[in-house]
Enzyme design. Structure first.
Site, PDB file in Angstrom:
ATOM      1  N   HIS A   2      31.903  25.058  38.402  1.00  0.00           N
ATOM      2  CA  HIS A   2      32.152  26.357  38.308  1.00  0.00           C
ATOM      3  C   HIS A   2      30.749  27.181  37.566  1.00  0.00           C
ATOM      4  O   HIS A   2      30.552  28.246  37.469  1.00  0.00           O
ATOM      5  CB  HIS A   2      33.387  27.043  37.665  1.00  0.00           C
ATOM      6  CG  HIS A   2      33.926  28.153  38.219  1.00  0.00           C
ATOM      7  ND1 HIS A   2      33.100  29.254  39.068  1.00  0.00           N
ATOM      8  CD2 HIS A   2      34.894  28.863  37.687  1.00  0.00           C
ATOM      9  CE1 HIS A   2      33.962  30.283  39.187  1.00  0.00           C
ATOM     10  NE2 HIS A   2      34.904  30.109  38.497  1.00  0.00           N
TER      11      HIS A   2
ATOM     12  N   ASP B 130      30.324  29.734  42.439  1.00  0.00           N
ATOM     13  CA  ASP B 130      31.471  30.833  42.171  1.00  0.00           C
ATOM     14  C   ASP B 130      32.408  30.849  43.038  1.00  0.00           C
ATOM     15  O   ASP B 130      32.172  30.033  44.149  1.00  0.00           O
ATOM     16  CB  ASP B 130      30.813  32.198  42.158  1.00  0.00           C
ATOM     17  CG  ASP B 130      29.908  32.620  41.150  1.00  0.00           C
ATOM     18  OD1 ASP B 130      29.977  32.208  40.038  1.00  0.00           O
ATOM     19  OD2 ASP B 130      28.999  33.334  41.402  1.00  0.00           O
TER      20      ASP B 130
END
Length: 544
Positions: free
Chosen positions: A517, A521
């Site tokens: 992450h 995204d």
């Protein structure tokens, strides 16, 4: 001109390797790209080829030693014998030592190899040859046991086993001479000697024994017969050493009741001593097996008995498993993992595969599995969304030029990830062949070093055992990994072009994308998975 042979780097996160076996000895001629030695890392076991043609003049690192990448492990030059002949000195560190200057008279010492970085001794559990037997180069010569591995040790040269210096059951330090090949030795030491008895009777685990020189008798003596073996039936036996069988006899213990933790279920000295501490001597004796018992039934019973011994045991991690554990902890610590699960209708793919698999295998010589469909769809999605194929290094995003597709392969001794290079340039047939070839060579230890490192995205088939889906850990320094779930038929609501709903039976499969992450995204992960899903559900390309 001498050429250094170095320990290769097997992956971006691999910085050392263990030499498990030399395929050539000092003095041997080698061809360019001919396998020279075998190495083991946490990700791959592989044969390493010679970089040039010439003579292996020097071996600098012995079998079992672990060294850092780019360490010089051997030297290859155009001329040189490597073993002392006619007064020429043999280079140090070759693992074998010459006992004379003339090849017909000289003997080659066979030494106890080092089987691991922290292993300094080993127990000879069984001689596979007796004094006087002819042996071929690389033919199994004897079996050894350490606290981490049981292994067959091959002969370093072809010749005659003229002398056995260490008896079965003896524990000796690494590099101790245990036998001589090709010399004029005196044969096996008198089995009734005090030293041999002391080595055999000693119950201590891990005790080093200095091997005394054999008594000279003028001719090889007859080796001591092995102690009786606990029979499963007329042909099958419990795998154990003479020392283990001697202890079992002394305590009236049926070895079929002892769980073996060694190679292929071999019962080690540690296994039997542990068993004796948990049971009263004599209580484990069993009646002779019925002659009508089948081999399959006996094996099933033995396997069950061995499995039942695992609860409560403390088993040390293998080197590969320990490093895999370290890498997994590092990945979780480095990357914040996020997961996205998509269920994909694989009915079209399943029908194509069923219709074409016989023709495909006959034409191309490889089985048509689901993996090339999945690999092709993943590669196409990665080209559309390159951030999923990127890596985060030194505070910068590194977009990889190619899709180097890692394929996780489960092995009995661990897990490795061979790599399909430049997957985006391959046809469907080429991709199918590459995947099948890499998986097969991974299981048979035939991978080249460069074939097990440098992937940019990994596929792992966690559904092969029937699971819905898995949540995999990212293979650093990649940023994403795709886990393949089990393929199952399900009742699914289908909507036609007019909006009418019906229920149909479809072949459904769940896929889980795990991604870093910091770099990817949720929207990027969703776009990638949507593209991947569309390609598989609407497959419209030729498979060759």
């Amino acid at each position: 001109m001498p050429t250094d042979v170095v320990m290769p780097q097997m992956g971006e996160s691999i910085f050392e390797g263990t030499i498990t076996r030399w395929l050539k000895k000092a003095g041997d001629a080698v061809e360019k790209d001919e396998p020279l030695f075998e190495i083991s890392t946490d990700k791959v076991d592989a044969e390493i080829p010679s970089p040039v043609a010439g003579i292996l003049s020097e071996i600098k690192v012995a079998e079992g030693e672990t060294v850092q990448i780019n360490t010089v492990v051997a030297v290859v030059e155009e001329q040189g014998t490597g073993i002392r002949e006619q007064g020429i000195q043999k280079p140090e560190g070759s693992g074998i030592r010459d006992q004379g200057s003339s090849p017909p008279v000289a003997g080659v010492d066979v030494v106890m190899p080092q089987m691991g970085e922290s292993i300094f001794e080993g127990t000879i559990t069984r001689w596979l040859k007796k004094a006087g037997d002819a042996v071929e180069k690389d033919e199994p010569l004897f079996e050894i046991s350490t606290d981490k591995v049981d292994a067959e040790i091959p002969s370093p040269v072809a010749g005659v086993l003229t002398e056995i210096k260490a008896a079965e059951g003896e524990t000796v330090q690494i590099n101790t001479v245990v036998a001589v090949i090709g010399g004029q030795g005196s044969g096996i030491r008198d089995p009734g000697s005090e030293k041999a008895d002391a080595a055999t009777d000693s119950p201590a685990i891990g005790t080093s024994v200095q091997v005394a020189p054999p008594a000279t008798t003028g001719a090889p003596a007859t080796p001591e017969p092995e102690a009786p073996v606990a029979e499963l039936n007329g042909r099958e036996r419990v795998r154990s050493s003479p020392l283990v069988r001697k202890i079992a006899q002394e305590h009236k213990l049926d070895l079929r009741r002892v769980g073996g933790t060694g190679s292929e279920g071999r019962i080690t000295k540690e296994d039997i001593l542990r068993h004796l501490t948990q049971h009263r001597p004599g209580s484990a004796a069993a009646p002779k097996p019925a002659t009508s018992e089948t081999a399959a039934a006996a094996k099933e019973r033995t396997d069950t008995a061995q499995a039942s011994k695992l609860p409560g045991q403390v088993v040390p991690l293998s080197r590969m498993r320990a490093i895999i554990a370290q890498r997994m902890v590092e990945s979780v610590a480095i990357a914040p993992h996020v997961y996205s699960v998509y269920k994909i209708d694989m009915t079209r793919i399943a029908r194509i595969r069923e219709r074409e698999k016989a023709r495909f295998e006959q034409k191309h010589g490889v089985k048509l599995t689901y993996m090339p469909f999945i690999g092709a769809a993943a590669t196409e999605a990665l080209r559309r969304y390159p951030i999923v194929n990127a890596s985060l290094k030194d505070g910068s995003i590194h977009y990889h030029q190619h899709v180097d597709l890692g394929i996780a392969v489960a092995l009995e001794w661990g897990l490795i990830v061979p790599v399909v290079r430049q997957a985006e340039t391959l046809s469907f047939v080429e991709l199918a062949k590459a995947m099948a070839d890499l998986a097969e060579r991974a299981r048979t230890k035939k991978l080249k070093p460069e074939e097990a490192s440098g992937s940019t995205f990994t596929l792992t088939n966690s559904g092969v055992f029937g699971g819905e889906f898995g949540t995999p850990i990212i293979n650093q320094p990649e940023s994403a990994i795709l886990a393949i779930g089990g393929l199952k038929k399900e009742a699914v609501v289908l909507t036609d072009a007019e909006g009418n709903d019906t229920i149909g039976v479809r072949a459904m499969q769940s896929y889980c994308l795990g991604f870093d992450h910091r770099l990817i995204d949720g929207a990027d992960g969703g776009k990638f998975m949507s593209a991947f899903k569309r390609t598989l559900e609407g497959w419209d390309r030729e498979i060759g």
